[in-house]
Design a protein around this motif. Sequence first.
Motif, PDB file in Angstrom:
ATOM      1  N   ASP A   1       0.787  -1.232   0.000  1.00 30.63           N
ATOM      2  CA  ASP A   1       0.000   0.000   0.000  1.00 30.63           C
ATOM      3  C   ASP A   1       0.823   1.287   0.000  1.00 30.63           C
ATOM      4  N   ALA A   2       2.157   1.196   0.045  1.00 33.97           N
ATOM      5  CA  ALA A   2       2.994   2.402   0.084  1.00 33.97           C
ATOM      6  C   ALA A   2       3.003   3.076  -1.290  1.00 33.97           C
ATOM      7  N   ILE A   3       2.586   4.346  -1.321  1.00 33.52           N
ATOM      8  CA  ILE A   3       2.525   5.124  -2.558  1.00 33.52           C
ATOM      9  C   ILE A   3       3.787   5.952  -2.706  1.00 33.52           C
ATOM     10  N   ASN A   4       4.344   5.964  -3.903  1.00 31.77           N
ATOM     11  CA  ASN A   4       5.468   6.836  -4.256  1.00 31.77           C
ATOM     12  C   ASN A   4       5.065   7.584  -5.513  1.00 31.77           C
ATOM     13  N   THR A   5       4.623   8.830  -5.371  1.00 32.22           N
ATOM     14  CA  THR A   5       4.152   9.591  -6.523  1.00 32.22           C
ATOM     15  C   THR A   5       5.303   9.930  -7.453  1.00 32.22           C
ATOM     16  N   SER A   6       4.943  10.368  -8.660  1.00 31.26           N
ATOM     17  CA  SER A   6       5.926  10.678  -9.695  1.00 31.26           C
ATOM     18  C   SER A   6       5.580  12.014 -10.337  1.00 31.26           C
ATOM     19  N   GLU A   7       6.370  12.398 -11.328  1.00 31.05           N
ATOM     20  CA  GLU A   7       6.077  13.618 -12.082  1.00 31.05           C
ATOM     21  C   GLU A   7       4.742  13.513 -12.800  1.00 31.05           C
ATOM     22  N   GLU A   8       4.384  12.288 -13.230  1.00 31.30           N
ATOM     23  CA  GLU A   8       3.127  12.083 -13.955  1.00 31.30           C
ATOM     24  C   GLU A   8       1.918  12.290 -13.053  1.00 31.30           C
ATOM     25  N   ALA A   9       2.037  11.885 -11.808  1.00 35.83           N
ATOM     26  CA  ALA A   9       0.925  12.003 -10.857  1.00 35.83           C
ATOM     27  C   ALA A   9       1.519  12.431  -9.518  1.00 35.83           C
ATOM     28  N   ARG A  10       1.468  13.711  -9.255  1.00 40.24           N
ATOM     29  CA  ARG A  10       2.086  14.239  -8.033  1.00 40.24           C
ATOM     30  C   ARG A  10       1.249  13.977  -6.793  1.00 40.24           C
ATOM     31  N   GLU A  11      -0.046  13.681  -6.986  1.00 39.24           N
ATOM     32  CA  GLU A  11      -0.921  13.381  -5.856  1.00 39.24           C
ATOM     33  C   GLU A  11      -1.595  12.036  -6.098  1.00 39.24           C
ATOM     34  N   ALA A  12      -1.513  11.173  -5.111  1.00 41.07           N
ATOM     35  CA  ALA A  12      -2.195   9.884  -5.172  1.00 41.07           C
ATOM     36  C   ALA A  12      -2.664   9.534  -3.767  1.00 41.07           C
ATOM     37  N   VAL A  13      -3.812   8.886  -3.684  1.00 38.50           N
ATOM     38  CA  VAL A  13      -4.391   8.524  -2.388  1.00 38.50           C
ATOM     39  C   VAL A  13      -5.054   7.157  -2.479  1.00 38.50           C
ATOM     40  N   TRP A  14      -5.173   6.540  -1.305  1.00 40.13           N
ATOM     41  CA  TRP A  14      -6.045   5.377  -1.157  1.00 40.13           C
ATOM     42  C   TRP A  14      -7.386   5.918  -0.682  1.00 40.13           C
ATOM     43  N   CYS A  15      -8.410   5.736  -1.478  1.00 40.42           N
ATOM     44  CA  CYS A  15      -9.733   6.268  -1.155  1.00 40.42           C
ATOM     45  C   CYS A  15     -10.636   5.136  -0.678  1.00 40.42           C
ATOM     46  N   PRO A  16     -11.205   5.262   0.526  1.00 43.66           N
ATOM     47  CA  PRO A  16     -12.189   4.265   0.957  1.00 43.66           C
ATOM     48  C   PRO A  16     -13.354   4.244  -0.038  1.00 43.66           C
ATOM     49  N   MET A  17     -13.896   3.076  -0.274  1.00 39.14           N
ATOM     50  CA  MET A  17     -14.979   2.916  -1.266  1.00 39.14           C
ATOM     51  C   MET A  17     -16.116   3.911  -1.043  1.00 39.14           C
ATOM     52  N   GLY A  18     -16.512   4.103   0.180  1.00 43.47           N
ATOM     53  CA  GLY A  18     -17.626   4.984   0.484  1.00 43.47           C
ATOM     54  C   GLY A  18     -17.353   6.453   0.240  1.00 43.47           C
ATOM     55  N   LYS A  19     -16.104   6.828   0.061  1.00 45.49           N
ATOM     56  CA  LYS A  19     -15.754   8.241  -0.126  1.00 45.49           C
ATOM     57  C   LYS A  19     -15.499   8.599  -1.591  1.00 45.49           C
ATOM     58  N   LEU A  20     -15.692   7.661  -2.506  1.00 49.10           N
ATOM     59  CA  LEU A  20     -15.451   7.947  -3.927  1.00 49.10           C
ATOM     60  C   LEU A  20     -16.238   9.165  -4.428  1.00 49.10           C
ATOM     61  N   PRO A  21     -17.511   9.339  -4.040  1.00 53.67           N
ATOM     62  CA  PRO A  21     -18.226  10.539  -4.491  1.00 53.67           C
ATOM     63  C   PRO A  21     -17.557  11.842  -4.022  1.00 53.67           C
ATOM     64  N   GLU A  22     -16.937  11.836  -2.851  1.00 58.17           N
ATOM     65  CA  GLU A  22     -16.257  13.029  -2.353  1.00 58.17           C
ATOM     66  C   GLU A  22     -15.066  13.410  -3.229  1.00 58.17           C
ATOM     67  N   TYR A  23     -14.496  12.426  -3.918  1.00 62.06           N
ATOM     68  CA  TYR A  23     -13.377  12.674  -4.820  1.00 62.06           C
ATOM     69  C   TYR A  23     -13.853  12.919  -6.252  1.00 62.06           C
ATOM     70  N   GLY A  24     -15.163  12.960  -6.445  1.00 61.69           N
ATOM     71  CA  GLY A  24     -15.706  13.218  -7.778  1.00 61.69           C
ATOM     72  C   GLY A  24     -15.493  12.078  -8.744  1.00 61.69           C
ATOM     73  N   ALA A  25     -15.477  10.849  -8.245  1.00 58.87           N
ATOM     74  CA  ALA A  25     -15.257   9.685  -9.110  1.00 58.87           C
ATOM     75  C   ALA A  25     -16.224   9.719 -10.286  1.00 58.87           C
ATOM     76  N   ASP A  26     -15.689   9.532 -11.497  1.00 58.40           N
ATOM     77  CA  ASP A  26     -16.531   9.592 -12.685  1.00 58.40           C
ATOM     78  C   ASP A  26     -17.307   8.297 -12.893  1.00 58.40           C
ATOM     79  N   GLY A  27     -18.219   8.337 -13.855  1.00 61.99           N
ATOM     80  CA  GLY A  27     -19.090   7.200 -14.111  1.00 61.99           C
ATOM     81  C   GLY A  27     -18.352   5.921 -14.464  1.00 61.99           C
ATOM     82  N   ALA A  28     -17.296   6.029 -15.266  1.00 58.74           N
ATOM     83  CA  ALA A  28     -16.545   4.828 -15.666  1.00 58.74           C
ATOM     84  C   ALA A  28     -15.940   4.144 -14.443  1.00 58.74           C
ATOM     85  N   LEU A  29     -15.360   4.920 -13.546  1.00 61.99           N
ATOM     86  CA  LEU A  29     -14.753   4.348 -12.344  1.00 61.99           C
ATOM     87  C   LEU A  29     -15.823   3.716 -11.452  1.00 61.99           C
TER      88      LEU A  29
END
Length: 189
Positions: free
Chosen positions: A148-176
């Motif tokens: 579970d250890a995240i190491n971000t890169s230049e391509e994605a400077r921000e990454a998180v583990w999102c609990p399933m129930g909080k996906l709407p708070e992150y604006g998860a799109d329809g495909a996801l």
Amino acid sequence: MQFDDRDRRDHTLKWVEAFDPSDDQAERSRRLTIDLLRNSPAPFDRSLYDPGHITASGLVLSVEGTQVLLVFHNRLQMWLQPGGHVEPSDRDVLTTAAREVWEETGIRVVSDGDPTLVSVDVHEIPANRTEPVHAHHDLMFCFTAEQDAINTSEEAREAVWCPMGKLPEYGADGALLRGIERTFPPSQE
């Protein structure tokens, strides 16, 4: 090493043809992607803007399977699953999805078991200084993280583990969200 586009095309076509869409949007995306794979001279070429090109992404579950890996896409200004363009060195779209997860987050995915295609989604990418408006025909595969250890890169400077129930708070799109629903179908009671 470069892989033969015909083999990659045939392999990808088998995935998409076998995909069972759950709604009209997924069926439309599946049909458009099959047309692209059958009729385009270069469906993986990221400079092919009309009718677009194939991309691959990973719906990555945490080790315990309770969270989803999200990256903040700077250009689109939204949280998405990691993913990107098919490179000539990618054996197939499954390799693309796993590579993109690794490059963007430093997360390696479990490679044993049968991978699952959980979404086929055609969506518009807005124009920028170097590219016109075009379509990505994205194939999303479900993976489990090795750690579970995240190491971000230049391509994605921000990454998180999102609990399933909080996906709407992150604006998860329809495909996801549809990919999550295919991974964890509602129980039939």
